[in-house]
Write an enzyme that holds these catalytic residues in place. Structure first.
Site, PDB file in Angstrom:
ATOM      1  N   TYR A   1      13.020  36.295  37.828  1.00  0.00           N
ATOM      2  CA  TYR A   1      11.682  36.805  37.507  1.00  0.00           C
ATOM      3  C   TYR A   1      10.632  36.399  38.546  1.00  0.00           C
ATOM      4  CZ  TYR A   1      13.229  37.924  32.748  1.00  0.00           C
ATOM      5  OH  TYR A   1      13.871  38.447  31.667  1.00  0.00           O
TER       6      TYR A   1
ATOM      7  N   LYS B   1      16.249  10.352  14.385  1.00  0.00           N
ATOM      8  CA  LYS B   1      15.267  11.427  14.173  1.00  0.00           C
ATOM      9  C   LYS B   1      15.537  12.576  15.143  1.00  0.00           C
ATOM     10  CE  LYS B   1      12.131   9.085  17.347  1.00  0.00           C
ATOM     11  NZ  LYS B   1      10.983   8.176  17.458  1.00  0.00           N
TER      12      LYS B   1
HETATM   13  C1  LIG Z   1      11.511   7.032  18.036  1.00  0.00           C
HETATM   14  C2  LIG Z   1      11.149   5.699  17.565  1.00  0.00           C
HETATM   15  C3  LIG Z   1      11.967   4.598  17.880  1.00  0.00           C
HETATM   16  C4  LIG Z   1      13.152   4.675  18.795  1.00  0.00           C
HETATM   17  O1  LIG Z   1      12.699   4.614  20.129  1.00  0.00           O
HETATM   18  P1  LIG Z   1      13.718   4.541  21.353  1.00  0.00           P
HETATM   19  O2  LIG Z   1      12.856   4.269  22.518  1.00  0.00           O
HETATM   20  O3  LIG Z   1      14.379   5.856  21.437  1.00  0.00           O
HETATM   21  O4  LIG Z   1      14.670   3.445  21.035  1.00  0.00           O
HETATM   22  C5  LIG Z   1      11.632   3.395  17.319  1.00  0.00           C
HETATM   23  N1  LIG Z   1      10.557   3.253  16.532  1.00  0.00           N
HETATM   24  C6  LIG Z   1       9.734   4.277  16.230  1.00  0.00           C
HETATM   25  C7  LIG Z   1       8.555   4.055  15.356  1.00  0.00           C
HETATM   26  C8  LIG Z   1       9.995   5.532  16.745  1.00  0.00           C
HETATM   27  O5  LIG Z   1       9.170   6.551  16.479  1.00  0.00           O
END
Ligand SMILES: *Cc1c(COP(=O)(O)O)cnc(C)c1O
Length: 388
Positions: A272, A40
């Protein structure tokens, strides 16, 4: 045509190392336990398509994304494995889910009913994984009482849905805080009880999964039929307080180039709002990366980079596109030299979890916000294979 490499600020992503991380995870799984590659947010900023393609070559046939469009992107890139959409898709888009052969996670009775209706109207049967809330309190069916389990069972029997899996999510598998372990184990108990309750209602739960990276490391008894690997594939065993996974290594370096050098007098203000005033004569290098690229502005006068194998502290406000570092003690810094922001140079290295912690954040946020202006350079077999 040779790809244009601008050397402004870029990521170097080592896909062989990702494959090694995958192998290290698999080595610790029971035979038959599947790996789901969580890609994702564009593979945590590192490129979902390139990662998924390599994972597929390594035999991974299950992926998870957050959104419909992320799933579609993988399909358009001819990823053929199963793809689970973890968050909400509007029921009006059910025909898109069907067309892309995506699995929708289903997290409430109302949502299940809406998807069922839409799927039947589209003349299809939508693949779905049932999400159970066991303590994260985000999405998922409540499943603690017989009545609640009855409602899950009703959703599972809807004719427009084809339930191919049942899952939950740990809230605290990667923090070492007081009580975190007990909380996870309580979640695991609730998950197991719900699975049993569904089985006793003659519901086939399909693939059962609850572990993210932290859970994979800490709870081998919770691996079930599949584990969801996000951070750990990128080289971050997020439950680092439990130690003992030294063979998992970060796959991504972030580098940039010195674009300007100057000597400044004591009292000179840098960047800045004049938050940094030189306490002495200093040599300052400008780096063409800023918060629009995902370098946290919160690291103003706190972050550091590696130049010529030495630490160079960031000074003054981080700007949108540039920032300044102190190279006073570092000899021979020249225009065009490479500075390492994530990764190693010589004996020094810093990784996304450490840099994120300095900014009061976590590696997930830091990596996933690395911006589109950063070129992604992919390496396999030691060779540059793709520039995006
Ligand atoms: C993002 C996510 C993962 C992966 O988590 P990591 O800690 O990066 O391995 C697994 N399950 C769900 C539901 C997630 O949203």
């Amino acid at each position: 045509m040779e790809p244009l490499i601008t050397r402004r600020a870029w990521l170097e992503i080592d896909l062989d190392r990702m494959a090694q991380n995958l192998a290290e995870v698999r080595r610790r799984l029971s035979p038959g336990c599947k790996v789901c590659g969580v890609v994702k947010a564009d593979g945590y900023g590192q490129g979902a398509v390139m990662m998924a393609k390599r994972l597929a070559r390594e035999g991974v046939d299950f992926f998870a994304v957050a959104t419909l469009l992320e799933g579609k992107e993988l399909r358009d890139a001819r990823i053929t494995g199963e793809i689970l959409v973890l968050s909400y898709t509007d029921p009006s888009l059910t025909s898109e889910l069907l067309a892309c052969d995506l699995i929708q996670s289903v997290s409430s009775p109302e949502y299940a009913a809406a998807l069922d209706e839409a799927a039947r109207a589209a003349g299809g049967r939508l693949k779905a994984h049932i999400k159970l809330d066991t303590g994260m309190t985000r999405t998922g069916f409540d499943c603690g009482t017989p009545e609640e389990l009855d409602r899950v069972a009703v959703a599972c029997r809807l004719p427009g849905l084809k339930i191919t899996g049942t899952f939950s999510h740990f809230s605290s598998s990667d923090d070492g805080s007081e009580g975190a372990d007990e909380y996870c184990l309580r979640q695991l108990e609730r998950f197991t009880a719900a699975l049993d309750g569904l089985a006793s209602r003659k519901i086939s739960t399909g693939i059962r999964h609850i572990c993210n990276s932290g859970g994979i490391q800490k709870y081998p008894q919770a691996h079930f039929d599949m584990v969801r690997c996000g951070a750990i594939l990128s080289g971050y065993p997020t439950a680092c307080h439990v130690g003992a996974w030294p063979d998992i290594r970060p796959i991504t370096s972030l580098k940039t180039t010195v674009t300007c050098l100057r000597e400044i007098e004591p009292g000179t203000c840098v960047s800045y709002s004049r938050t940094f005033r030189a306490p002495k004569r200093m040599r300052v290098a400008v780096l063409p990366i800023g918060y629009a690229d995902g370098y946290p502005r919160a690291l103003s006068s706190k972050g550091r980079v590696i130049l010529h194998g030495r630490w160079a502290g960031q000074i003054g406000r981080v700007c949108m596109d540039q920032m300044m570092v102190d190279v006073t003690g570092i000899p021979d810094v020249r225009l065009g030299d490479t500075a390492v922001i994530l990764g190693g140079d010589g004996a020094l290295f810093q990784n996304a979890d450490e840099v994120a912690a300095q900014a009061g954040s976590c590696m997930h946020e830091l990596l996933s916000r690395l911006g589109p202006r950063l070129q992604r350079l992919y390496f396999e077999g030691g060779a540059l294979v793709k520039v995006l």
